[in-house]
Design a protein around this motif. Structure first.
Motif, short mmCIF file in Angstrom:
data_model
loop_
_atom_site.label_atom_id
_atom_site.label_comp_id
_atom_site.label_asym_id
_atom_site.label_seq_id
_atom_site.Cartn_x
_atom_site.Cartn_y
_atom_site.Cartn_z
N UNK A 38 0.83 -1.34 -0.09
CA UNK A 38 -0.18 0.03 -0.03
C UNK A 38 0.64 1.37 0.07
N UNK A 39 0.65 2.16 -0.95
CA UNK A 39 1.69 3.16 -1.10
C UNK A 39 1.34 4.30 -0.12
N UNK A 40 2.51 4.77 0.45
CA UNK A 40 2.52 5.93 1.25
C UNK A 40 3.07 7.39 0.86
N UNK A 41 2.18 8.31 0.78
CA UNK A 41 2.64 9.52 0.06
C UNK A 41 2.50 10.65 1.37
N UNK A 42 3.55 11.62 1.13
CA UNK A 42 3.51 12.67 2.24
C UNK A 42 3.31 14.14 1.35
N UNK A 43 3.14 15.27 2.03
CA UNK A 43 3.21 16.44 1.39
C UNK A 43 4.39 17.11 1.22
N UNK A 44 5.09 16.97 0.10
CA UNK A 44 6.53 17.42 0.05
C UNK A 44 6.89 18.94 0.07
N UNK A 72 7.62 -1.53 8.31
CA UNK A 72 6.41 -2.29 8.53
C UNK A 72 6.17 -2.87 7.17
N UNK A 73 5.99 -4.38 7.06
CA UNK A 73 5.70 -5.02 5.88
C UNK A 73 4.28 -4.64 5.37
N UNK A 74 4.29 -4.51 4.13
CA UNK A 74 2.94 -4.38 3.28
C UNK A 74 2.87 -2.83 2.83
N UNK A 75 3.69 -2.08 3.26
CA UNK A 75 3.93 -0.63 2.92
C UNK A 75 4.81 -0.43 1.75
N UNK A 76 4.53 0.66 0.87
CA UNK A 76 5.30 1.25 -0.03
C UNK A 76 5.56 2.59 0.19
N UNK A 77 6.93 3.08 0.35
CA UNK A 77 7.22 4.60 0.26
C UNK A 77 7.17 5.13 -1.00
N UNK A 78 6.51 6.14 -1.10
CA UNK A 78 6.19 6.97 -2.40
C UNK A 78 6.74 8.28 -2.31
N UNK A 79 7.61 8.91 -3.52
CA UNK A 79 7.88 10.16 -3.67
C UNK A 79 7.45 10.41 -4.92
N UNK A 80 7.27 11.88 -5.13
CA UNK A 80 6.96 12.37 -6.53
C UNK A 80 7.91 13.44 -6.99
N UNK A 81 8.25 13.51 -8.12
CA UNK A 81 9.50 14.38 -8.53
C UNK A 81 9.16 14.81 -9.90
#
Length: 227
Positions: A38-44, A72-81
């Protein structure tokens, strides 16, 4: 926009990950990169701050940071550029991953060092962390003024190439490599993909600005821990 190509991966990272291009925003391409995670996004916000995460955030509750780490298994860290450098990191032995959005301000401020520290808090060892740098604006495409160069330490002036009076080309990817090395990361894979020069493939904020086109397009880069 060109058709989406294959998901780009780095040979030195042993967990699911991918640097997507401008056309790879659909669910199928995300799944090819990270599987069921499951992707995890933040406000960059071009900060130098990294946090540890253990769950996704709702859109309105996304923290204003530019890097994340998780065990944490099951997480995907995502960044946008769209010119800044996406940096994916993993200690596959410890089961800890990290991701950072590194523009020149964030990189200079210490976002790389901060995300490595957050990974250590979760059990990673610097000697075991591998990092990859995805599509970013290349030196040949990144002209800056003398005011930006003056904001750097003289030890980094070798990353600036004079192109005219008060004009310089800056090597952001090499600067991020240098920051990773300073943080003790020995396994680093810079992909050498220029967002500005490859219009059919990548969004570029600077190119869009120069051409008077919309500047909202972004690439997604992700790294995951299998569930």
């Amino acid at each position: 926009m060109a058709d989406a190509g294959e998901v780009v991966r780095a040979a030195n990272i042993a967990v699911p990950h991918g640097f997507l291009d401008a056309a790879q925003s659909d669910a199928r391409q995300l799944s090819l990169a990270i599987g069921e995670a499951e992707p995890v996004f933040v406000e960059q916000v071009h900060s130098a701050t990294a946090i540890c995460v253990d769950r996704p955030f709702k859109d309105a509750a996304r923290p204003q940071v530019d890097a994340m780490a998780t065990a944490t298994p099951g997480l995907a860290l995502a960044v946008v550029t769209a010119d800044c450098a996406p940096v994916l990191l993993a200690d596959s032995q410890a089961g800890v991953i990290g991701a950072a959005h590194a523009g020149w301000r964030g990189a200079q401020g210490g976002v790389i060092a901060d995300v490595v520290e957050r990974m250590e808090e979760l059990g990673a060892a610097r000697a075991n962390i591998a990092a990859a740098i995805g599509p970013t604006i290349a030196k040949a495409s990144y002209e800056v003024g003398a005011d930006m160069r003056a904001a750097f330490d003289p030890q980094d002036f070798d990353l600036f190439e004079a192109t005219g009076p008060d004009k310089w080309h800056f090597d952001l990817e090499a600067y991020v490599v240098r920051q990773l090395a300073a943080a003790g990361i020995e396994s680093v894979c810079p992909l050498g993909l220029d967002t500005y020069a490859d219009k059919p493939r990548f969004h570029s904020y600077r190119r869009a600005t120069h051409l008077g086109e919309p500047t909202t397009g972004r690439q997604i880069s992700l790294i995951a821990l299998p569930g």
